[in-house]
Scaffold this motif. Structure first.
Motif, PDB file in Angstrom:
ATOM      1  N   ASP A 142      22.079  30.740  77.131  1.00  0.00           N
ATOM      2  CA  ASP A 142      22.061  29.369  77.248  1.00  0.00           C
ATOM      3  C   ASP A 142      23.324  29.574  76.243  1.00  0.00           C
ATOM      4  N   ILE A 143      24.517  28.018  75.467  1.00  0.00           N
ATOM      5  CA  ILE A 143      25.786  28.710  74.554  1.00  0.00           C
ATOM      6  C   ILE A 143      24.626  28.804  73.789  1.00  0.00           C
ATOM      7  N   ASN A 144      23.637  28.711  73.396  1.00  0.00           N
ATOM      8  CA  ASN A 144      23.735  28.667  71.716  1.00  0.00           C
ATOM      9  C   ASN A 144      22.262  29.286  71.703  1.00  0.00           C
ATOM     10  N   THR A 145      21.742  29.936  72.395  1.00  0.00           N
ATOM     11  CA  THR A 145      20.649  30.800  72.251  1.00  0.00           C
ATOM     12  C   THR A 145      20.615  32.142  73.068  1.00  0.00           C
ATOM     13  N   ILE A 146      20.390  33.418  72.360  1.00  0.00           N
ATOM     14  CA  ILE A 146      20.435  35.063  73.002  1.00  0.00           C
ATOM     15  C   ILE A 146      19.655  35.790  71.723  1.00  0.00           C
ATOM     16  N   SER A 147      18.511  36.490  73.900  1.00  0.00           N
ATOM     17  CA  SER A 147      17.500  36.676  73.725  1.00  0.00           C
ATOM     18  C   SER A 147      17.755  38.368  73.507  1.00  0.00           C
ATOM     19  N   ILE A 148      17.112  39.007  72.555  1.00  0.00           N
ATOM     20  CA  ILE A 148      17.728  40.634  72.032  1.00  0.00           C
ATOM     21  C   ILE A 148      16.497  41.424  72.078  1.00  0.00           C
ATOM     22  N   ILE A 149      16.424  42.200  73.606  1.00  0.00           N
ATOM     23  CA  ILE A 149      15.477  43.283  73.819  1.00  0.00           C
ATOM     24  C   ILE A 149      14.707  44.141  73.533  1.00  0.00           C
ATOM     25  N   THR A 150      15.888  44.345  72.205  1.00  0.00           N
ATOM     26  CA  THR A 150      15.623  45.496  71.637  1.00  0.00           C
ATOM     27  C   THR A 150      17.443  46.032  71.428  1.00  0.00           C
ATOM     28  N   ARG A 151      17.293  47.165  69.832  1.00  0.00           N
ATOM     29  CA  ARG A 151      18.559  47.530  69.122  1.00  0.00           C
ATOM     30  C   ARG A 151      18.983  48.457  69.564  1.00  0.00           C
ATOM     31  N   SER A 254      18.428  60.359  82.429  1.00  0.00           N
ATOM     32  CA  SER A 254      17.441  60.974  82.509  1.00  0.00           C
ATOM     33  C   SER A 254      16.367  60.688  81.254  1.00  0.00           C
ATOM     34  N   ASP A 255      16.783  60.658  80.042  1.00  0.00           N
ATOM     35  CA  ASP A 255      15.639  60.212  79.021  1.00  0.00           C
ATOM     36  C   ASP A 255      14.944  58.760  78.907  1.00  0.00           C
ATOM     37  N   HIS A 256      16.583  58.056  79.434  1.00  0.00           N
ATOM     38  CA  HIS A 256      16.524  56.435  79.096  1.00  0.00           C
ATOM     39  C   HIS A 256      15.845  56.402  80.061  1.00  0.00           C
ATOM     40  N   TYR A 257      15.027  57.040  81.717  1.00  0.00           N
ATOM     41  CA  TYR A 257      14.085  56.336  82.276  1.00  0.00           C
ATOM     42  C   TYR A 257      12.575  56.554  82.062  1.00  0.00           C
ATOM     43  N   ASN A 258      12.534  57.729  81.021  1.00  0.00           N
ATOM     44  CA  ASN A 258      11.279  58.775  80.456  1.00  0.00           C
ATOM     45  C   ASN A 258      10.949  58.297  79.324  1.00  0.00           C
ATOM     46  N   SER A 259       9.827  57.472  79.731  1.00  0.00           N
ATOM     47  CA  SER A 259       9.901  56.741  78.248  1.00  0.00           C
ATOM     48  C   SER A 259       8.221  58.159  77.394  1.00  0.00           C
ATOM     49  N   LYS A 260       8.589  59.425  77.584  1.00  0.00           N
ATOM     50  CA  LYS A 260       7.834  60.187  76.680  1.00  0.00           C
ATOM     51  C   LYS A 260       9.337  61.573  76.860  1.00  0.00           C
ATOM     52  N   GLY A 261      10.214  61.345  76.876  1.00  0.00           N
ATOM     53  CA  GLY A 261      10.947  62.213  76.364  1.00  0.00           C
ATOM     54  C   GLY A 261      11.967  62.184  75.689  1.00  0.00           C
ATOM     55  N   GLU A 262      13.412  63.094  75.348  1.00  0.00           N
ATOM     56  CA  GLU A 262      13.569  63.155  74.271  1.00  0.00           C
ATOM     57  C   GLU A 262      14.126  61.320  73.562  1.00  0.00           C
ATOM     58  N   GLU A 263      14.310  60.640  72.223  1.00  0.00           N
ATOM     59  CA  GLU A 263      14.744  59.399  72.349  1.00  0.00           C
ATOM     60  C   GLU A 263      15.970  59.407  72.926  1.00  0.00           C
ATOM     61  N   TRP A 264      16.363  58.092  73.969  1.00  0.00           N
ATOM     62  CA  TRP A 264      17.561  57.403  73.910  1.00  0.00           C
ATOM     63  C   TRP A 264      18.714  57.169  73.306  1.00  0.00           C
ATOM     64  N   TYR A 266      18.250  53.578  73.305  1.00  0.00           N
ATOM     65  CA  TYR A 266      18.202  52.214  72.711  1.00  0.00           C
ATOM     66  C   TYR A 266      16.420  52.782  72.760  1.00  0.00           C
ATOM     67  N   GLY A 267      16.009  53.690  72.536  1.00  0.00           N
ATOM     68  CA  GLY A 267      14.708  54.604  72.257  1.00  0.00           C
ATOM     69  C   GLY A 267      13.945  54.510  73.814  1.00  0.00           C
ATOM     70  N   ASN A 268      12.574  55.377  73.390  1.00  0.00           N
ATOM     71  CA  ASN A 268      11.921  55.081  74.599  1.00  0.00           C
ATOM     72  C   ASN A 268      11.141  54.277  75.649  1.00  0.00           C
ATOM     73  N   SER A 269      11.141  52.710  75.424  1.00  0.00           N
ATOM     74  CA  SER A 269      10.782  51.978  76.123  1.00  0.00           C
ATOM     75  C   SER A 269      11.538  51.032  76.363  1.00  0.00           C
ATOM     76  N   ALA A 270      12.631  50.856  75.691  1.00  0.00           N
ATOM     77  CA  ALA A 270      14.436  50.332  76.016  1.00  0.00           C
ATOM     78  C   ALA A 270      13.784  49.915  78.442  1.00  0.00           C
ATOM     79  N   HIS A 271      13.581  50.770  78.420  1.00  0.00           N
ATOM     80  CA  HIS A 271      14.153  50.589  80.633  1.00  0.00           C
ATOM     81  C   HIS A 271      12.392  49.530  80.534  1.00  0.00           C
ATOM     82  N   LYS A 272      11.849  50.482  80.333  1.00  0.00           N
ATOM     83  CA  LYS A 272      10.222  49.420  80.578  1.00  0.00           C
ATOM     84  C   LYS A 272      10.588  48.096  80.348  1.00  0.00           C
ATOM     85  N   ASN A 273      11.040  47.438  78.678  1.00  0.00           N
ATOM     86  CA  ASN A 273      11.293  46.031  78.190  1.00  0.00           C
ATOM     87  C   ASN A 273      11.862  45.894  78.710  1.00  0.00           C
TER      88      ASN A 273
END
Length: 360
Positions: A142-151, A254-264, A266-273
């Motif tokens: 909303d206007i005053n709330t931000i949800s950060i899934i990952t950095r 391809s690394d973004h979608y592969n949790s076991k690949g090289e760190e992309w 946003y990290g390895n679990s970003a797409h899942k999160n």
């Protein structure tokens, strides 16, 4: 550190809240007068949600003018869509101070636009940087709330002029330690993930996007066949990087979608999160959403223009732009961000790289 955060979207609110939480004095400006008044009414407080729970964060200064925000800060972070860059660069260029850093995460080669405008209206030494993605995967609730899934855990960043990179990167890493220097701003532009992920997800989901009131392009919209198109488009991006002699890492999608690949980025679990959060289930207006106006019309058209300049065939890029042109009712290969429109199409690779390094 005193930092200006420019932009009231997802990235702007995330940066304002997160950097405040980490001890920086944030001067926050957004285009929406209504939202600015609402934030001031709420005592400059943004509610930040992340994996550690909810926090109330009070912004140091919510500004009503750009000049208030930019004056006397060290870093100006511009978190606005690329299609606003010409307008904002004209407004901000004359009020920048000596040794300030303008950071565009990401920029779509917008640093070049800001630098050229500043050279017309400002005699100070101003430095520019842009990254391959936003420092956050985040959504406003909303206007005053931000949800950060990952950095971002790896944030490839280029600098203009390149010959000042050591100074600029050292300062930027004090606020974003995940920054990795990747060369000049053209290298950073060709790291931009948005024009690779979003055009296929939009164009290949155009039916459900028009039919359903909301649709999650990153969940049910990301199927195996669509990922094949993303990977093919990404291979064209990497081909351009190699032709321009930019070295790895190229951060393949391809690394973004592969949790076991090289760190992309946003990290390895970003797409899942991202999928689990359900924050990206939204209505997408095919005429006005930033995925279309920024990532297709600006980001992808710029990539195509680079390919034309290098005389490299990029059939996936070309096809997506042709379909995007039909959707928007204009030839975005011509009306988008191109080397011709930026008046640098007649430069050789060596000449352009010399300019990006700081040459005349």
């Amino acid at each position: 550190m005193k930092i200006a955060v420019i932009g009231g979207g997802n990235g702007g609110y995330a940066a304002a809240a997160d950097l405040t939480f980490h001890g920086h004095k944030i001067f926050f400006w957004q285009r929406s007068i209504k939202n600015t008044k609402e934030l001031i009414k709420n005592n400059n407080t943004i509610i930040m949600q992340d994996h550690n729970g909810k926090k109330k964060v009070k912004i140091y200064k919510v500004c009503t003018t750009l000049e208030q925000a930019v004056k006397n800060v060290k870093i100006v972070i511009i978190l606005l869509p690329a299609f606003t860059q010409k307008e904002i660069s004209k407004k901000i260029s004359s009020i920048l101070s000596n040794e300030q850093i303008i950071f565009l995460p990401p920029g779509s080669f917008g640093s070049w636009i800001f630098a050229n405008e500043s050279s017309k209206n400002n005699k100070h030494n101003i430095y520019f940087a842009e990254s391959g993605t936003l420092p956050y995967l985040a959504r406003k609730k909303d206007i005053n709330t931000i949800s950060i899934i990952t950095r971002a855990t790896r944030l490839p960043t280029g600098v203009y002029p390149k010959n000042k990179f050591m100074k600029v990167i050292k300062i930027l890493k004090t606020i974003y330690p995940s920054i990795e220097y990747c060369g000049d701003i053209l290298s950073a532009t060709l790291m931009n993930a948005g024009p690779i992920i979003h055009p296929p997800l939009i164009i290949l989901n155009v039916g459900p996007l028009e039919h359903f009131s909301t649709w999650d392009i990153h969940n049910e919209g990301t199927q195996t066949s669509i990922k094949k198109v993303i990977y093919a488009l990404d291979s064209e991006r990497i081909k351009l990087r190699k032709k321009l002699s930019y070295k790895a890492p190229h951060f393949p999608l391809s690394d973004h979608y592969n949790s076991k690949g090289e760190e992309w980025m946003y990290g390895n679990s970003a797409h899942k999160n991202l999928k689990i959060s359900k924050n990206w289930r939204e209505h997408i207006d095919l005429n006005n959403h930033r995925y279309i106006l920024e990532d297709i019309k600006i980001g992808l058209s710029f990539m195509y223009s680079i390919a034309e300049w290098l005389k490299i065939k990029v059939p996936i890029t070309s096809s997506l732009l042709d379909i995007g042109s039909i959707l928007l009712g204009e030839d975005i290969k011509k009306t988008g961000r191109t080397l011709t429109n930026l008046n640098i199409n007649n430069l050789s690779i060596l000449e352009l790289k010399n300019k990006l390094n700081g040459g005349k």
